[in-house]
Write a protein that holds these residues in place. Sequence first.
Motif, PDB file in Angstrom:
ATOM      1  N   GLU A  66       6.415 -23.186   1.457  1.00 21.50           N
ATOM      2  CA  GLU A  66       6.869 -22.906   2.136  1.00 21.50           C
ATOM      3  C   GLU A  66       8.539 -22.259   1.782  1.00 21.50           C
ATOM      4  N   LYS A  67       8.702 -21.091   1.201  1.00 21.24           N
ATOM      5  CA  LYS A  67       9.997 -20.529   0.432  1.00 21.24           C
ATOM      6  C   LYS A  67       9.415 -19.179   0.439  1.00 21.24           C
ATOM      7  N   ALA A  68       9.998 -17.592   0.674  1.00 22.42           N
ATOM      8  CA  ALA A  68       9.946 -17.143   0.516  1.00 22.42           C
ATOM      9  C   ALA A  68      10.142 -16.754  -1.324  1.00 22.42           C
ATOM     10  N   VAL A  69       9.131 -15.919  -1.929  1.00 22.49           N
ATOM     11  CA  VAL A  69       9.148 -15.782  -2.947  1.00 22.49           C
ATOM     12  C   VAL A  69       8.817 -14.304  -3.497  1.00 22.49           C
ATOM     13  N   GLY A  70       8.339 -13.245  -2.617  1.00 21.73           N
ATOM     14  CA  GLY A  70       8.320 -12.103  -2.890  1.00 21.73           C
ATOM     15  C   GLY A  70       8.280 -11.784  -2.275  1.00 21.73           C
ATOM     16  N   SER A  71       7.370 -10.066  -1.994  1.00 24.31           N
ATOM     17  CA  SER A  71       6.996  -9.374  -0.770  1.00 24.31           C
ATOM     18  C   SER A  71       6.104  -8.425  -1.391  1.00 24.31           C
ATOM     19  N   ILE A  72       4.826  -7.883  -0.517  1.00 20.09           N
ATOM     20  CA  ILE A  72       3.641  -6.972  -0.535  1.00 20.09           C
ATOM     21  C   ILE A  72       3.999  -6.356   0.696  1.00 20.09           C
ATOM     22  N   GLY A  73       3.758  -4.950   0.142  1.00 19.33           N
ATOM     23  CA  GLY A  73       3.328  -4.350   1.446  1.00 19.33           C
ATOM     24  C   GLY A  73       2.757  -3.037   1.534  1.00 19.33           C
ATOM     25  N   ILE A  74       1.964  -2.390   2.170  1.00 20.55           N
ATOM     26  CA  ILE A  74       1.602  -1.308   2.345  1.00 20.55           C
ATOM     27  C   ILE A  74       2.142  -0.661   3.245  1.00 20.55           C
ATOM     28  N   PHE A  75       2.117   1.053   3.259  1.00 19.59           N
ATOM     29  CA  PHE A  75       2.774   2.554   3.322  1.00 19.59           C
ATOM     30  C   PHE A  75       1.849   3.208   4.339  1.00 19.59           C
ATOM     31  N   VAL A  76       1.562   3.631   4.820  1.00 17.17           N
ATOM     32  CA  VAL A  76       0.635   4.599   5.052  1.00 17.17           C
ATOM     33  C   VAL A  76       1.811   6.287   5.348  1.00 17.17           C
ATOM     34  N   LYS A  77       1.196   6.989   4.484  1.00 11.12           N
ATOM     35  CA  LYS A  77       1.540   8.671   4.339  1.00 11.12           C
ATOM     36  C   LYS A  77       1.525   9.684   5.339  1.00 11.12           C
ATOM     37  N   GLU A  78       1.884  10.382   5.389  1.00 12.34           N
ATOM     38  CA  GLU A  78       2.468  10.659   6.205  1.00 12.34           C
ATOM     39  C   GLU A  78       1.337  11.858   5.396  1.00 12.34           C
ATOM     40  N   ASP A  79       0.942  13.265   6.888  1.00  3.31           N
ATOM     41  CA  ASP A  79       0.622  14.913   6.770  1.00  3.31           C
ATOM     42  C   ASP A  79      -0.368  14.633   5.600  1.00  3.31           C
ATOM     43  N   ILE A  80      -0.721  15.614   4.892  1.00  2.21           N
ATOM     44  CA  ILE A  80      -2.045  15.698   3.906  1.00  2.21           C
ATOM     45  C   ILE A  80      -2.206  13.924   3.675  1.00  2.21           C
ATOM     46  N   PHE A  81      -1.125  13.594   2.971  1.00  2.64           N
ATOM     47  CA  PHE A  81      -1.775  12.327   2.811  1.00  2.64           C
ATOM     48  C   PHE A  81      -2.072  10.877   3.799  1.00  2.64           C
ATOM     49  N   LYS A  83      -4.681  10.012   5.105  1.00  3.55           N
ATOM     50  CA  LYS A  83      -5.432   8.312   4.821  1.00  3.55           C
ATOM     51  C   LYS A  83      -5.129   7.855   4.006  1.00  3.55           C
ATOM     52  N   SER A  84      -4.004   8.146   2.987  1.00  6.06           N
ATOM     53  CA  SER A  84      -3.723   7.405   1.944  1.00  6.06           C
ATOM     54  C   SER A  84      -2.350   5.909   2.376  1.00  6.06           C
ATOM     55  N   ALA A  85      -2.412   5.153   1.761  1.00  8.28           N
ATOM     56  CA  ALA A  85      -1.271   4.221   1.766  1.00  8.28           C
ATOM     57  C   ALA A  85      -0.719   4.090   0.296  1.00  8.28           C
ATOM     58  N   GLU A  86       0.800   3.771   0.929  1.00  7.67           N
ATOM     59  CA  GLU A  86       0.933   3.009  -1.541  1.00  7.67           C
ATOM     60  C   GLU A  86       1.061   1.649  -1.123  1.00  7.67           C
ATOM     61  N   LEU A  87       1.805   0.762  -2.182  1.00  5.18           N
ATOM     62  CA  LEU A  87       1.235  -0.314  -2.213  1.00  5.18           C
ATOM     63  C   LEU A  87       1.966  -0.507  -3.325  1.00  5.18           C
ATOM     64  N   GLY A  88       3.064  -1.514  -2.198  1.00  8.28           N
ATOM     65  CA  GLY A  88       4.028  -1.758  -3.682  1.00  8.28           C
ATOM     66  C   GLY A  88       4.658  -3.591  -3.677  1.00  8.28           C
ATOM     67  N   TYR A  89       4.823  -4.117  -4.287  1.00 10.55           N
ATOM     68  CA  TYR A  89       4.804  -5.144  -4.456  1.00 10.55           C
ATOM     69  C   TYR A  89       5.902  -5.817  -5.514  1.00 10.55           C
ATOM     70  N   TRP A  90       6.365  -7.078  -5.121  1.00 11.31           N
ATOM     71  CA  TRP A  90       7.385  -8.071  -6.500  1.00 11.31           C
ATOM     72  C   TRP A  90       7.170  -9.186  -5.711  1.00 11.31           C
ATOM     73  N   LEU A  91       7.637 -10.437  -6.872  1.00 13.42           N
ATOM     74  CA  LEU A  91       7.691 -11.470  -7.245  1.00 13.42           C
ATOM     75  C   LEU A  91       8.409 -12.109  -8.252  1.00 13.42           C
ATOM     76  N   SER A  92       8.672 -13.105  -7.434  1.00 14.31           N
ATOM     77  CA  SER A  92      10.049 -14.111  -8.687  1.00 14.31           C
ATOM     78  C   SER A  92       9.939 -14.632  -9.559  1.00 14.31           C
ATOM     79  N   GLU A  93      10.295 -14.301 -10.643  1.00 18.72           N
ATOM     80  CA  GLU A  93       9.877 -14.146 -12.839  1.00 18.72           C
ATOM     81  C   GLU A  93       9.182 -15.711 -12.210  1.00 18.72           C
TER      82      GLU A  93
END
Length: 176
Positions: A66-81, A83-93
Motif C-alpha cells: 500500500e505504499k508508492a515505491v516507484g513509478s512507470i509511465g508511457i509517453f506517446v510521441k508527436e510528429d513523425i513519431f 505511432k511510438s511511445a517512450e517507456l520510463g520507470y524507476w523503483l526504490s532500491e
Amino acid sequence: MEFQLREWQTEDIEEIVKSADNPNIAKNLRNVFPNPYTKEDAKWYVKDCILLEGKHQMTRAIVVDEKAVGSIGIFVKEDIFEKSAELGYWLSEKYWNQGIMSQAIALICREAFEKFDIIRIYAEPFDYNKGSRRALEKAGFTYEGTMRNGVFKNGSVCSYCMYSLLREEIELSNGK
C-alpha cells in the motif's frame, strides 16, 4: 514479490519522497529526475501525472504494501513519431532484483497498446544499467543497438541502449 500498478494519488507524495531520494536511482535517469529528491519535487511530479493522465501519457505508481515505491509511465510521441511511445520507470532500491520491474513493464505496455494507437514502445537505458536492461529483456523488449557516447550524465559522456517492443509481439485482450 506482490505489487500493483495504480494511478497516482496526492496521498502518494510523502512515500514517494522516501523512495525517490536516492542517488543510486538518480544516476540511472535523465537529469529531470533530481537528486536530492524533495517533497516539492514529488508534489510537482504527482500532480503532473494526475493532470496529464490519458492525454498522450499514462503513468502509474508502483505500489508495494500500500505504499508508492516507484513509478512507470508511457509517453506517446508527436510528429513523425506519433505511432511510438517512450517507456520510463524507476523503483526504490529496496525492491531491486525482485522481479517487480519486468512484470510492471509488461503490464503497462499491454495497457498502453490497448489504450493508444501506437505500434512501438521503446526505452533508452544507459548501457551500464544492467538491471534495467535485463528487466526490459525479461518483459519481451528487443535490444536494437547502442548509441555510443550519446548522452552526458553526471559530468561524463556515456552510451545508451535502444530497446523496443512492437504491438505485434504481444497478444492483446481486445484482439488488435
